[in-house]
Design a protein around this motif. Structure first.
Motif, PDB file in Angstrom:
ATOM      1  N   GLY A   1       0.789  -1.220   0.000  1.00 40.53           N
ATOM      2  CA  GLY A   1       0.000   0.000   0.000  1.00 40.53           C
ATOM      3  C   GLY A   1       0.823   1.273   0.000  1.00 40.53           C
ATOM      4  O   GLY A   1       0.315   2.336  -0.366  1.00 40.53           O
ATOM      5  N   LEU A   2       2.093   1.203   0.384  1.00 40.54           N
ATOM      6  CA  LEU A   2       2.922   2.404   0.430  1.00 40.54           C
ATOM      7  C   LEU A   2       3.052   3.063  -0.935  1.00 40.54           C
ATOM      8  O   LEU A   2       3.201   4.280  -1.036  1.00 40.54           O
ATOM      9  CB  LEU A   2       4.323   2.063   0.970  1.00 40.54           C
ATOM     10  N   LEU A   3       3.019   2.246  -1.986  1.00 41.58           N
ATOM     11  CA  LEU A   3       3.195   2.766  -3.337  1.00 41.58           C
ATOM     12  C   LEU A   3       1.872   3.062  -4.030  1.00 41.58           C
ATOM     13  O   LEU A   3       1.857   3.457  -5.184  1.00 41.58           O
ATOM     14  CB  LEU A   3       3.986   1.764  -4.185  1.00 41.58           C
ATOM     15  N   SER A   4       0.768   2.862  -3.327  1.00 43.31           N
ATOM     16  CA  SER A   4      -0.533   3.020  -3.967  1.00 43.31           C
ATOM     17  C   SER A   4      -0.961   4.482  -4.025  1.00 43.31           C
ATOM     18  O   SER A   4      -0.455   5.329  -3.287  1.00 43.31           O
ATOM     19  CB  SER A   4      -1.592   2.198  -3.236  1.00 43.31           C
ATOM     20  N   THR A   5      -1.910   4.748  -4.879  1.00 45.65           N
ATOM     21  CA  THR A   5      -2.359   6.105  -5.128  1.00 45.65           C
ATOM     22  C   THR A   5      -3.011   6.744  -3.918  1.00 45.65           C
ATOM     23  O   THR A   5      -2.799   7.925  -3.622  1.00 45.65           O
ATOM     24  CB  THR A   5      -3.369   6.098  -6.294  1.00 45.65           C
ATOM     25  N   ASP A   6      -3.820   5.979  -3.196  1.00 42.55           N
ATOM     26  CA  ASP A   6      -4.685   6.571  -2.174  1.00 42.55           C
ATOM     27  C   ASP A   6      -4.201   6.375  -0.749  1.00 42.55           C
ATOM     28  O   ASP A   6      -4.978   6.513   0.184  1.00 42.55           O
ATOM     29  CB  ASP A   6      -6.107   6.019  -2.315  1.00 42.55           C
ATOM     30  N   TRP A   7      -2.913   6.057  -0.556  1.00 41.27           N
ATOM     31  CA  TRP A   7      -2.463   5.815   0.810  1.00 41.27           C
ATOM     32  C   TRP A   7      -2.710   7.022   1.724  1.00 41.27           C
ATOM     33  O   TRP A   7      -3.161   6.888   2.855  1.00 41.27           O
ATOM     34  CB  TRP A   7      -0.976   5.444   0.845  1.00 41.27           C
ATOM     35  N   ALA A   8      -2.422   8.220   1.230  1.00 47.39           N
ATOM     36  CA  ALA A   8      -2.552   9.406   2.075  1.00 47.39           C
ATOM     37  C   ALA A   8      -3.970   9.577   2.613  1.00 47.39           C
ATOM     38  O   ALA A   8      -4.176  10.138   3.685  1.00 47.39           O
ATOM     39  CB  ALA A   8      -2.142  10.647   1.293  1.00 47.39           C
ATOM     40  N   ALA A   9      -4.933   9.031   1.876  1.00 43.57           N
ATOM     41  CA  ALA A   9      -6.325   9.194   2.303  1.00 43.57           C
ATOM     42  C   ALA A   9      -6.762   8.138   3.303  1.00 43.57           C
ATOM     43  O   ALA A   9      -7.863   8.212   3.834  1.00 43.57           O
ATOM     44  CB  ALA A   9      -7.234   9.139   1.078  1.00 43.57           C
TER      45      ALA A   9
END
Length: 344
Positions: free
Chosen positions: A219-227
């Motif tokens: 998940g660290l490289l995924s688009t929506d991690w910050a959310a």
């Protein structure tokens, strides 16, 4: 309308995993539908499996310990209306768990191999699995003994192919001396490139396909991690060093280059991370741990990207192999990885 996923026909040193069946460019990792990432929606999980099959992703990766058998039962339910010969099912075995889900170790003795397979066939409702692999190297059992037991099951028709998971180059070569190892499942992403030193070259010498998991760095490289930084109850990432304390922020800072390149391609960071793995060779099949159809659709979109040599160099330069903060598993789990501790 479903998106069609092209098949990978492995040639040269890699060979073909099956004949006439070839693997799709992506595989669906089903663990998260039953385990590890918090609660999952049964109906959405089944719909995601169906969407994958409709898109041409017929490689389903599971383990008999995912949800203590739940994942195999889920796959059985998802496949009840499908032809068995149209699906490639890969199963990991050997991990031991207690009723609360805690891991107790591994058992890859020949008798345990055959016993676990019998239960897997019953849960899946099939008379064979396409690929069978020990989840980890059992330090108490020579790899030759484990491989020999799987080879007997191949001879008997209950298994089509042998796989291994998270083993060193030396262990892979020892196993291949007993029976061909059709794939090696191992973590590989722009954040985890340890296989490039010795494991990947050994796999290519032996014609072993790399089944790459963790291509999004969990998940660290995924688009929506910050959310979604707050992890759900039961999400095992809360116990991983890379997601703990300052390590998380340091690791997220490394991913900026993926978002920059994604903007240039009008794609997403998730897609760039998957495209990076795809660009490393046709003998590497990324496993996408999508639990929802929109995640699957996003992953499939990565197949439309052709990263340039400049893009690839830019990513490697921005994320050096030794840059990630924290190990990929907790220390006690790292000690169980022959790929990390075994001889090269």
């Amino acid at each position: 309308m479903p998106v069609s996923v092209p098949a990978q026909t492995f040639t040269g040193t890699a060979g073909r995993l099956d004949d006439p069946m070839t693997l799709p460019a992506l595989g669906l990792g089903c663990m998260g539908m039953s385990d590890a990432y918090g609660p999952a929606d049964r109906d959405e999980s089944i719909a995601t499996v169906h969407a994958a099959l409709d898109a041409g992703i017929f490689l389903l990766d599971t383990g008999d310990f995912y949800g203590q058998g739940h994942n195999e039962l889920l796959i059985r339910e998802a496949l009840w209306s499908r032809r068995r010969e149209d699906v490639f099912i890969a199963v990991k075995f050997g991990a031991l768990r207690d009723p609360e889900g805690r891991f107790l170790g591994f058992d890859s003795r020949p008798a345990a191999v055959k016993n676990a397979l019998a239960y897997t066939l019953k849960r899946l409702g099939t008379d064979y699995v396409d690929l069978y692999q020990p989840a980890r190297l059992d330090p108490a059992v020579p790899i030759e003994d484990t491989v020999g037991a799987v080879a007997e099951m191949i001879q008997a028709g209950y298994v089509r192919h042998l796989g291994l998971s998270e083993v060193s180059a030396q262990t892979l070569e020892r196993a291949a001396a007993v029976h061909p190892v059709r794939w090696l499942q191992i973590e590989y992403s722009v954040l985890d490139r340890g296989i490039e030193a010795s494991i990947l070259p050994a796999a290519r010498r032996l014609g072993t396909v790399i089944s790459a998991y963790g291509v999004l760095g969990r998940g660290l490289l995924s688009t929506d991690w910050a959310a979604r930084k707050a992890l759900a109850v039961g999400d095992y990432r809360a116990h991983l060093p890379r997601f703990s304390g300052d390590n998380l922020e340091r690791n997220l800072a490394l991913t900026g280059v993926l978002h920059d390149i994604a903007a240039e391609y009008e794609m997403t960071a998730t897609q760039i991370a998957i495209a990076w793995v795809l660009a490393q060779g046709p003998d590497i099949v990324p496993l996408i741990g999508a639990r929802r159809r929109h995640q699957l659709a996003e992953a499939i979109g990565a197949l439309d990207i052709r990263l340039s040599s400049g893009d690839l160099a830019r990513i490697r330069n921005a994320i050096p192999a030794d840059a990630p903060a924290g190990t990929r598993y907790a220390p006690e789990q790292m000690r169980m990885l022959d790929s990390e501790t075994g001889a090269v």
